[in-house]
Design a protein around this motif. Structure first.
Motif, PDB file in Angstrom:
ATOM      1  N   LYS A   1       0.540   4.033  -2.834  1.00  0.00           N
ATOM      2  CA  LYS A   1       0.159   5.530  -2.694  1.00  0.00           C
ATOM      3  C   LYS A   1       1.210   6.312  -3.116  1.00  0.00           C
ATOM      4  O   LYS A   1       0.928   7.654  -3.815  1.00  0.00           O
ATOM      5  CB  LYS A   1      -0.026   5.610  -1.057  1.00  0.00           C
ATOM      6  CG  LYS A   1      -1.145   5.253  -0.601  1.00  0.00           C
ATOM      7  CD  LYS A   1      -1.423   5.608   0.845  1.00  0.00           C
ATOM      8  CE  LYS A   1      -2.597   5.366   1.539  1.00  0.00           C
ATOM      9  NZ  LYS A   1      -3.121   5.740   2.612  1.00  0.00           N
ATOM     10  N   ALA A   2       2.434   6.079  -3.109  1.00  0.00           N
ATOM     11  CA  ALA A   2       3.645   6.938  -3.773  1.00  0.00           C
ATOM     12  C   ALA A   2       3.334   6.847  -5.343  1.00  0.00           C
ATOM     13  O   ALA A   2       3.483   8.208  -5.909  1.00  0.00           O
ATOM     14  CB  ALA A   2       4.920   6.100  -3.306  1.00  0.00           C
TER      15      ALA A   2
ATOM     16  N   SER B   1      -6.311   2.907   6.661  1.00  0.00           N
ATOM     17  CA  SER B   1      -7.103   4.034   6.060  1.00  0.00           C
ATOM     18  C   SER B   1      -8.160   4.258   7.186  1.00  0.00           C
ATOM     19  O   SER B   1      -8.709   3.545   8.006  1.00  0.00           O
ATOM     20  CB  SER B   1      -7.716   3.620   4.677  1.00  0.00           C
ATOM     21  OG  SER B   1      -8.659   2.392   4.962  1.00  0.00           O
TER      22      SER B   1
ATOM     23  N   LYS C   1       0.572  -1.707   7.328  1.00  0.00           N
ATOM     24  CA  LYS C   1       1.576  -1.010   7.327  1.00  0.00           C
ATOM     25  C   LYS C   1       0.763   0.484   7.559  1.00  0.00           C
ATOM     26  O   LYS C   1       1.356   1.400   8.149  1.00  0.00           O
ATOM     27  CB  LYS C   1       2.361  -0.899   6.218  1.00  0.00           C
ATOM     28  CG  LYS C   1       3.443  -2.168   6.019  1.00  0.00           C
ATOM     29  CD  LYS C   1       4.405  -1.652   5.077  1.00  0.00           C
ATOM     30  CE  LYS C   1       5.489  -2.912   5.097  1.00  0.00           C
ATOM     31  NZ  LYS C   1       6.327  -2.864   4.020  1.00  0.00           N
ATOM     32  N   GLU C   2      -0.431   0.737   6.801  1.00  0.00           N
ATOM     33  CA  GLU C   2      -1.048   1.815   6.901  1.00  0.00           C
ATOM     34  C   GLU C   2      -2.686   1.713   6.871  1.00  0.00           C
ATOM     35  O   GLU C   2      -2.967   0.558   6.300  1.00  0.00           O
ATOM     36  CB  GLU C   2      -1.035   2.480   5.616  1.00  0.00           C
ATOM     37  CG  GLU C   2       0.569   3.473   5.575  1.00  0.00           C
ATOM     38  CD  GLU C   2       0.639   4.152   4.127  1.00  0.00           C
ATOM     39  OE1 GLU C   2      -0.257   4.440   3.515  1.00  0.00           O
ATOM     40  OE2 GLU C   2       1.714   4.520   4.007  1.00  0.00           O
TER      41      GLU C   2
ATOM     42  N   GLN D   1       0.801  -1.191   0.100  1.00  0.00           N
ATOM     43  CA  GLN D   1       0.233  -0.119   0.051  1.00  0.00           C
ATOM     44  C   GLN D   1       0.879   1.417  -0.040  1.00  0.00           C
ATOM     45  O   GLN D   1       0.480   2.225  -0.886  1.00  0.00           O
ATOM     46  CB  GLN D   1      -0.965  -0.179   1.219  1.00  0.00           C
ATOM     47  CG  GLN D   1      -2.287  -0.824   0.874  1.00  0.00           C
ATOM     48  CD  GLN D   1      -2.938  -0.488  -0.309  1.00  0.00           C
ATOM     49  OE1 GLN D   1      -3.537   0.604  -0.628  1.00  0.00           O
ATOM     50  NE2 GLN D   1      -3.339  -1.588  -1.138  1.00  0.00           N
ATOM     51  N   PRO D   2       1.838   1.456   0.966  1.00  0.00           N
ATOM     52  CA  PRO D   2       2.906   2.601   0.695  1.00  0.00           C
ATOM     53  C   PRO D   2       3.315   2.899  -0.653  1.00  0.00           C
ATOM     54  O   PRO D   2       3.174   3.929  -1.018  1.00  0.00           O
ATOM     55  CB  PRO D   2       3.846   2.329   1.857  1.00  0.00           C
ATOM     56  CG  PRO D   2       3.277   1.230   2.589  1.00  0.00           C
ATOM     57  CD  PRO D   2       2.349   0.504   1.807  1.00  0.00           C
ATOM     58  N   GLU D   3       3.796   1.673  -1.268  1.00  0.00           N
ATOM     59  CA  GLU D   3       4.147   1.915  -2.660  1.00  0.00           C
ATOM     60  C   GLU D   3       3.162   2.275  -3.694  1.00  0.00           C
ATOM     61  O   GLU D   3       3.448   3.110  -4.640  1.00  0.00           O
ATOM     62  CB  GLU D   3       5.151   0.802  -3.049  1.00  0.00           C
ATOM     63  CG  GLU D   3       6.291   0.580  -2.342  1.00  0.00           C
ATOM     64  CD  GLU D   3       7.062  -0.743  -2.678  1.00  0.00           C
ATOM     65  OE1 GLU D   3       7.317  -0.741  -3.853  1.00  0.00           O
ATOM     66  OE2 GLU D   3       7.216  -1.602  -1.952  1.00  0.00           O
TER      67      GLU D   3
END
Length: 271
Positions: A91-92, A192, A189-190, A87-89
């Motif tokens: 979002k990037a 929402s 990791k994140e 998810q972080p990647e």
């Protein structure tokens, strides 16, 4: 494999459609394919009802169904975990291509596909096991609500066909629903806002609806959600995932520190 998933998904959707078409009583005289499927489940529950205790039959059959569906649930959990990890990647990438024009969307889609391929992730893989599980669990639920002989008898402090007079089952169902959602999302990791909201809204919904449900149905919800908590701790334990992630991050930091020290030593030797 993709064709197989598609066929299973279509079959599940078809079963869900059939299940939504009927709400009346189901008996051995019912003729519809879905009604026969529901009645078959009811007969199995009756078979497991030791000394005619429907509550025992509900518990045994719910555990049996959940156990048989364990591989599909595991597939769903693992796929969901992989999606959470990247998810972080993702979002990037979305921040890199924020435009709504066709070119930006195409670039975002291409980069996302590369990311999925790199990590071996199928963004739809978690949906197919869910689509297969839903008709089976829904048939079990409808057996409890549409077959008359599953609405009679008593179990522990309750009448199977009446509401729990002490509201113990609705509370337990809500607690296990919360634990299931919380454990599923704990290792993410994140998180929402939607994930956090669902952790709260869904248990409250289960609690409020459970107040007006027959005890047999509420008992099914308790056993099903409790077993789901057990499944998560067995197959996708978030505490183990977090511990492993922290271990890998620690190793990565130590490796970087060793590289920096080695680099400094090499620089000193050159001097």
């Amino acid at each position: 494999m993709k064709k197989k998933y598609k066929l299973m998904g279509l079959a599940s959707v078809a079963l869900l459609f059939l299940s939504a078409c009927g709400r009346g009583q189901v008996s051995h005289q019912s003729e519809g394919a879905w009604e026969k499927f529901v009645y078959f489940f009811a007969e199995i529950i009756r078979f497991f009802s030791i000394n005619g205790r429907i509550g025992i039959g509900i518990i045994i059959f719910t555990i049996l169904i959940r156990t048989l569906l364990l591989p599909l649930f595991n597939m769903q959990l693992k796929s969901g975990q992989k999606m959470q990890e990247i998810q972080p990647e993702l979002k990037a990438l979305q921040a890199k291509y924020p435009g709504k024009d066709r070119e930006s969307r195409m670039l975002l889609a291409e980069e996302s596909q590369k990311l999925y391929k790199e990590y071996g992730v199928n963004p739809y893989a978690s949906l197919f096991p869910l689509l297969i599980q839903m008709p089976v669990l829904w048939a079990l639920y409808q057996a409890l609500t549409r077959v008359e002989f599953l609405k009679t008898g008593s179990f522990l402090w309750m009448d199977i066909g009446d509401k729990d007079p002490y509201f113990i089952l609705p509370v337990l169902a809500a607690v296990f629903t919360f634990l299931s959602s919380w454990l599923t999302n704990k290792a993410a990791k994140e998180r929402s806002g939607v994930m956090v909201a669902m952790n709260i809204i869904l248990p409250i919904f289960i609690l409020l609806v459970g107040f007006n449900l027959a005890s047999g149905v509420a008992l099914y919800w308790v056993i099903s959600n409790a077993y789901q908590v057990f499944q998560i701790l067995l197959l996708n334990n978030p505490f183990k995932i977090i511990a492993e992630r922290e271990r890998l991050e620690k190793e990565a930091r130590e490796l970087e520190a060793r590289k920096r020290r080695a680099k400094k030593k090499a620089q000193k030797k050159r001097r």
